[in-house]
Design a protein around this motif. Structure first.
Motif, PDB file in Angstrom:
ATOM      1  N   ARG A  67      14.826 -18.738  19.071  1.00  0.00           N
ATOM      2  CA  ARG A  67      16.020 -18.382  19.839  1.00  0.00           C
ATOM      3  C   ARG A  67      15.644 -17.709  21.153  1.00  0.00           C
ATOM      4  O   ARG A  67      16.299 -17.918  22.179  1.00  0.00           O
ATOM      5  N   GLY A  68      14.580 -16.909  21.120  1.00  0.00           N
ATOM      6  CA  GLY A  68      14.104 -16.292  22.351  1.00  0.00           C
ATOM      7  C   GLY A  68      13.667 -17.312  23.378  1.00  0.00           C
ATOM      8  O   GLY A  68      13.913 -17.152  24.583  1.00  0.00           O
ATOM      9  N   SER A  69      13.037 -18.388  22.905  1.00  0.00           N
ATOM     10  CA  SER A  69      12.580 -19.438  23.821  1.00  0.00           C
ATOM     11  C   SER A  69      13.747 -20.213  24.415  1.00  0.00           C
ATOM     12  O   SER A  69      13.663 -20.705  25.545  1.00  0.00           O
ATOM     13  N   LEU A  70      14.836 -20.337  23.648  1.00  0.00           N
ATOM     14  CA  LEU A  70      16.021 -21.030  24.154  1.00  0.00           C
ATOM     15  C   LEU A  70      16.785 -20.152  25.153  1.00  0.00           C
ATOM     16  O   LEU A  70      17.304 -20.647  26.145  1.00  0.00           O
ATOM     17  N   GLU A  71      16.813 -18.848  24.873  1.00  0.00           N
ATOM     18  CA  GLU A  71      17.549 -17.920  25.742  1.00  0.00           C
ATOM     19  C   GLU A  71      16.786 -17.584  27.023  1.00  0.00           C
ATOM     20  O   GLU A  71      17.399 -17.353  28.070  1.00  0.00           O
ATOM     21  N   ASP A  72      15.458 -17.570  26.930  1.00  0.00           N
ATOM     22  CA  ASP A  72      14.642 -17.155  28.081  1.00  0.00           C
ATOM     23  C   ASP A  72      13.377 -18.005  28.163  1.00  0.00           C
ATOM     24  O   ASP A  72      12.265 -17.514  27.945  1.00  0.00           O
ATOM     25  N   PRO A  73      13.515 -19.296  28.469  1.00  0.00           N
ATOM     26  CA  PRO A  73      12.369 -20.222  28.441  1.00  0.00           C
ATOM     27  C   PRO A  73      11.282 -19.908  29.457  1.00  0.00           C
ATOM     28  O   PRO A  73      10.156 -20.388  29.310  1.00  0.00           O
ATOM     29  N   LYS A  74      11.588 -19.104  30.470  1.00  0.00           N
ATOM     30  CA  LYS A  74      10.567 -18.743  31.455  1.00  0.00           C
ATOM     31  C   LYS A  74       9.592 -17.699  30.917  1.00  0.00           C
ATOM     32  O   LYS A  74       8.484 -17.554  31.438  1.00  0.00           O
ATOM     33  N   HIS A  75      10.035 -16.984  29.863  1.00  0.00           N
ATOM     34  CA  HIS A  75       9.209 -15.894  29.365  1.00  0.00           C
ATOM     35  C   HIS A  75       8.808 -16.027  27.899  1.00  0.00           C
ATOM     36  O   HIS A  75       7.968 -15.257  27.428  1.00  0.00           O
ATOM     37  N   VAL A  76       9.387 -16.961  27.179  1.00  0.00           N
ATOM     38  CA  VAL A  76       9.011 -17.201  25.782  1.00  0.00           C
ATOM     39  C   VAL A  76       8.781 -18.692  25.587  1.00  0.00           C
ATOM     40  O   VAL A  76       9.680 -19.507  25.820  1.00  0.00           O
ATOM     41  N   LEU A  77       7.566 -19.043  25.167  1.00  0.00           N
ATOM     42  CA  LEU A  77       7.210 -20.438  24.897  1.00  0.00           C
ATOM     43  C   LEU A  77       6.998 -20.610  23.401  1.00  0.00           C
ATOM     44  O   LEU A  77       6.255 -19.845  22.777  1.00  0.00           O
ATOM     45  N   PHE A  78       7.638 -21.614  22.811  1.00  0.00           N
ATOM     46  CA  PHE A  78       7.531 -21.890  21.379  1.00  0.00           C
ATOM     47  C   PHE A  78       6.681 -23.142  21.188  1.00  0.00           C
ATOM     48  O   PHE A  78       7.051 -24.228  21.651  1.00  0.00           O
ATOM     49  N   LEU A  79       5.548 -23.004  20.525  1.00  0.00           N
ATOM     50  CA  LEU A  79       4.651 -24.127  20.266  1.00  0.00           C
ATOM     51  C   LEU A  79       4.597 -24.418  18.774  1.00  0.00           C
ATOM     52  O   LEU A  79       4.664 -23.504  17.950  1.00  0.00           O
ATOM     53  N   MET A  80       4.448 -25.683  18.427  1.00  0.00           N
ATOM     54  CA  MET A  80       4.213 -26.075  17.046  1.00  0.00           C
ATOM     55  C   MET A  80       2.736 -26.408  16.865  1.00  0.00           C
ATOM     56  O   MET A  80       2.155 -27.143  17.667  1.00  0.00           O
ATOM     57  N   TYR A  81       2.141 -25.881  15.825  1.00  0.00           N
ATOM     58  CA  TYR A  81       0.733 -26.133  15.522  1.00  0.00           C
ATOM     59  C   TYR A  81       0.473 -27.631  15.388  1.00  0.00           C
ATOM     60  O   TYR A  81      -0.543 -28.148  15.867  1.00  0.00           O
ATOM     61  N   GLU A  82       1.410 -28.315  14.752  1.00  0.00           N
ATOM     62  CA  GLU A  82       1.247 -29.756  14.546  1.00  0.00           C
ATOM     63  C   GLU A  82       1.196 -30.513  15.873  1.00  0.00           C
ATOM     64  O   GLU A  82       0.474 -31.502  16.009  1.00  0.00           O
ATOM     65  N   ASP A  83       1.965 -30.052  16.879  1.00  0.00           N
ATOM     66  CA  ASP A  83       1.929 -30.678  18.203  1.00  0.00           C
ATOM     67  C   ASP A  83       0.600 -30.403  18.895  1.00  0.00           C
ATOM     68  O   ASP A  83       0.058 -31.271  19.591  1.00  0.00           O
ATOM     69  N   LEU A  84       0.068 -29.192  18.716  1.00  0.00           N
ATOM     70  CA  LEU A  84      -1.235 -28.862  19.288  1.00  0.00           C
ATOM     71  C   LEU A  84      -2.323 -29.748  18.709  1.00  0.00           C
ATOM     72  O   LEU A  84      -3.253 -30.159  19.419  1.00  0.00           O
ATOM     73  N   LYS A  85      -2.220 -30.039  17.429  1.00  0.00           N
ATOM     74  CA  LYS A  85      -3.209 -30.910  16.787  1.00  0.00           C
ATOM     75  C   LYS A  85      -3.047 -32.359  17.217  1.00  0.00           C
ATOM     76  O   LYS A  85      -4.043 -33.067  17.444  1.00  0.00           O
ATOM     77  N   ALA A  86      -1.801 -32.816  17.347  1.00  0.00           N
ATOM     78  CA  ALA A  86      -1.548 -34.225  17.659  1.00  0.00           C
ATOM     79  C   ALA A  86      -1.753 -34.531  19.137  1.00  0.00           C
ATOM     80  O   ALA A  86      -2.257 -35.617  19.485  1.00  0.00           O
ATOM     81  N   GLU A  87      -1.363 -33.596  20.012  1.00  0.00           N
ATOM     82  CA  GLU A  87      -1.447 -33.821  21.457  1.00  0.00           C
ATOM     83  C   GLU A  87      -2.053 -32.601  22.152  1.00  0.00           C
ATOM     84  O   GLU A  87      -1.386 -31.915  22.930  1.00  0.00           O
ATOM     85  N   PRO A  88      -3.324 -32.315  21.882  1.00  0.00           N
ATOM     86  CA  PRO A  88      -3.910 -31.080  22.421  1.00  0.00           C
ATOM     87  C   PRO A  88      -3.935 -31.018  23.945  1.00  0.00           C
ATOM     88  O   PRO A  88      -3.669 -29.962  24.523  1.00  0.00           O
ATOM     89  N   ARG A  89      -4.204 -32.128  24.611  1.00  0.00           N
ATOM     90  CA  ARG A  89      -4.261 -32.115  26.083  1.00  0.00           C
ATOM     91  C   ARG A  89      -2.875 -31.836  26.670  1.00  0.00           C
ATOM     92  O   ARG A  89      -2.720 -31.019  27.586  1.00  0.00           O
ATOM     93  N   THR A  90      -1.867 -32.512  26.144  1.00  0.00           N
ATOM     94  CA  THR A  90      -0.496 -32.328  26.624  1.00  0.00           C
ATOM     95  C   THR A  90      -0.026 -30.899  26.402  1.00  0.00           C
ATOM     96  O   THR A  90       0.581 -30.284  27.293  1.00  0.00           O
ATOM     97  N   GLN A  91      -0.297 -30.356  25.224  1.00  0.00           N
ATOM     98  CA  GLN A  91       0.162 -29.006  24.897  1.00  0.00           C
ATOM     99  C   GLN A  91      -0.606 -27.947  25.676  1.00  0.00           C
ATOM    100  O   GLN A  91      -0.037 -26.916  26.065  1.00  0.00           O
ATOM    101  N   LEU A  92      -1.895 -28.171  25.932  1.00  0.00           N
ATOM    102  CA  LEU A  92      -2.668 -27.217  26.719  1.00  0.00           C
ATOM    103  C   LEU A  92      -2.164 -27.178  28.164  1.00  0.00           C
ATOM    104  O   LEU A  92      -2.049 -26.099  28.766  1.00  0.00           O
ATOM    105  N   LYS A  93      -1.846 -28.331  28.716  1.00  0.00           N
ATOM    106  CA  LYS A  93      -1.302 -28.384  30.084  1.00  0.00           C
ATOM    107  C   LYS A  93       0.088 -27.745  30.129  1.00  0.00           C
ATOM    108  O   LYS A  93       0.447 -27.077  31.109  1.00  0.00           O
ATOM    109  N   ARG A  94       0.863 -27.920  29.066  1.00  0.00           N
ATOM    110  CA  ARG A  94       2.173 -27.267  28.970  1.00  0.00           C
ATOM    111  C   ARG A  94       1.998 -25.754  28.956  1.00  0.00           C
ATOM    112  O   ARG A  94       2.745 -25.019  29.621  1.00  0.00           O
ATOM    113  N   LEU A  95       1.002 -25.283  28.196  1.00  0.00           N
ATOM    114  CA  LEU A  95       0.715 -23.854  28.127  1.00  0.00           C
ATOM    115  C   LEU A  95       0.276 -23.322  29.491  1.00  0.00           C
ATOM    116  O   LEU A  95       0.714 -22.248  29.920  1.00  0.00           O
ATOM    117  N   ALA A  96      -0.560 -24.081  30.186  1.00  0.00           N
ATOM    118  CA  ALA A  96      -1.031 -23.668  31.513  1.00  0.00           C
ATOM    119  C   ALA A  96       0.122 -23.558  32.503  1.00  0.00           C
ATOM    120  O   ALA A  96       0.197 -22.607  33.292  1.00  0.00           O
TER     121      ALA A  96
END
Length: 341
Positions: free
Chosen positions: A228-257
């Motif tokens: 809910r924090g990520s939905l209310e304030d997406p500029k300051h809270v990022l919600f990641l799924m472990y399964e997405d990090l495993k499936a698409e590590p390059r995409t998720q790392l660039k998203r994190l950056a």
């Protein structure tokens, strides 16, 4: 003298905390320790005492980064990725002999707010932590988001949360606790070795987790606080799924950056910086390092932070009846939130 430094006021705060804890409902968890319920979540007594220290002592800076998670959701991996990403200008990825992650466990470079810093004091010494005495400062926590909202109410710092399928969390937690079954877990200020031969019961742990009575639990409420924090304030809270990090590590790392305001330049991408970070921080590489094979802290061997890290390993441990029960609870708890596992 500052009011917060007045010994009398400190004693009063300690007494108030003790009085509060004595008024709380409690349960005995699956490893035999007393858990106290505070504002909807369960904590050991010493962790509860860190909350007022956090509220009065933690002064977040605009550039701070906090990695948050429920235990065993991929915390160690995300800490390594975040450190390598944010610190890549200070610690070049091509320097394979001097990068801090080659000689320090990820938990050393990114301390826990409630366990490493504010457990016993409101004024910790940050200089002993590699990444926490300079900008950007890197911290971590297992606390639900609402606990951080008091100290963070005036700060636009970034929070990155990683979530994982509860069935895999359960299996990972069971293996971790059994690998450290000689550690006294209800006293995080000084973990001591104890004598324990038998493994913790997987069935007892399963029932406690389903009932929500587990450290930092209930799991679903914990995840929903950050979702809910990520939905209310997406500029300051990022919600990641472990399964997405495993499936698409390059995409998720660039998203994190991008989220942390340190995106990869075209030159960096062309030179393979994304892949270098992923290689450096891979569980296979981290687990092979000498520091993580032989090092330890607080009675916990670093090697126990690394297991398989696979998605779906729960299938070898969770019975069909258990799977059905946990799926039904998860569906009910997350209903209408938009969050799915």
């Amino acid at each position: 003298m500052d009011e917060k430094d007045n010994p009398r006021n400190l004693r009063e705060e300690e007494e108030e905390t003790k009085d509060l804890i004595s008024s709380l409902s409690w349960e005995i968890d699956y490893i035999g320790n007393k858990l106290f319920k505070y504002e909807g979540h369960w904590y050991y007594e010493d962790i509860l005492q860190s909350i007022p220290n956090l509220n009065t002592g933690f002064k977040p800076q605009e550039t701070d980064v906090i990695v948050a998670s429920f235990p065993k959701c991929g915390t160690t991996w995300l800490k390594a990725l975040t450190f390598a990403l944010v610190q890549r200008s200070k610690h070049p990825l091509g320097d394979h002999h001097h990068h801090p992650l080659l000689s320090h466990n990820p938990h050393e470079v990114m301390p826990y707010l409630e366990l490493d810093l504010y457990l016993k004091t409101s004024k910790p010494d940050l200089t002993k932590f590699l990444s926490s005495s300079s900008s950007p400062r890197l911290f971590s926590t297992h606390m639900p988001l609402h606990v951080l909202q008091v100290p963070l109410k005036e700060s636009p710092c970034k929070i990155v949360y990683v979530c994982r399928n509860l069935k895999d969390v359960l299996v990972s937690l069971w293996h971790f606790l059994n690998a450290n079954k000689g550690v006294e877990w209800n006293d995080f200020s000084q973990k001591e070795k104890i004598v324990r031969v038998e493994d913790y019961s997987f069935e007892a742990m399963f029932e406690s987790v389903c009932n929500g009575v587990t450290l930092y639990g209930p799991f679903w409420d914990h995840a929903l606080s950050y979702w809910r924090g990520s939905l209310e304030d997406p500029k300051h809270v990022l919600f990641l799924m472990y399964e997405d990090l495993k499936a698409e590590p390059r995409t998720q790392l660039k998203r994190l950056a991008d989220f942390l305001d340190c995106p990869f330049t075209k030159e960096e991408e062309d030179s393979g910086s994304v892949d270098k970070i992923l290689e450096l921080c891979s569980l296979s590489n981290l687990s092979s390092l000498e520091i993580n094979k032989t090092g330890a802290s607080g009675g916990v061997d670093y090697k126990t932070y690394f297991r398989k890290g696979e998605v779906g390993s729960w299938k070898s441990y969770v019975t069909p009846e258990m799977e059905n029960k946990i799926d039904m609870i998860t569906e009910e708890k997350l209903k209408g939130s938009g969050l799915n596992f």
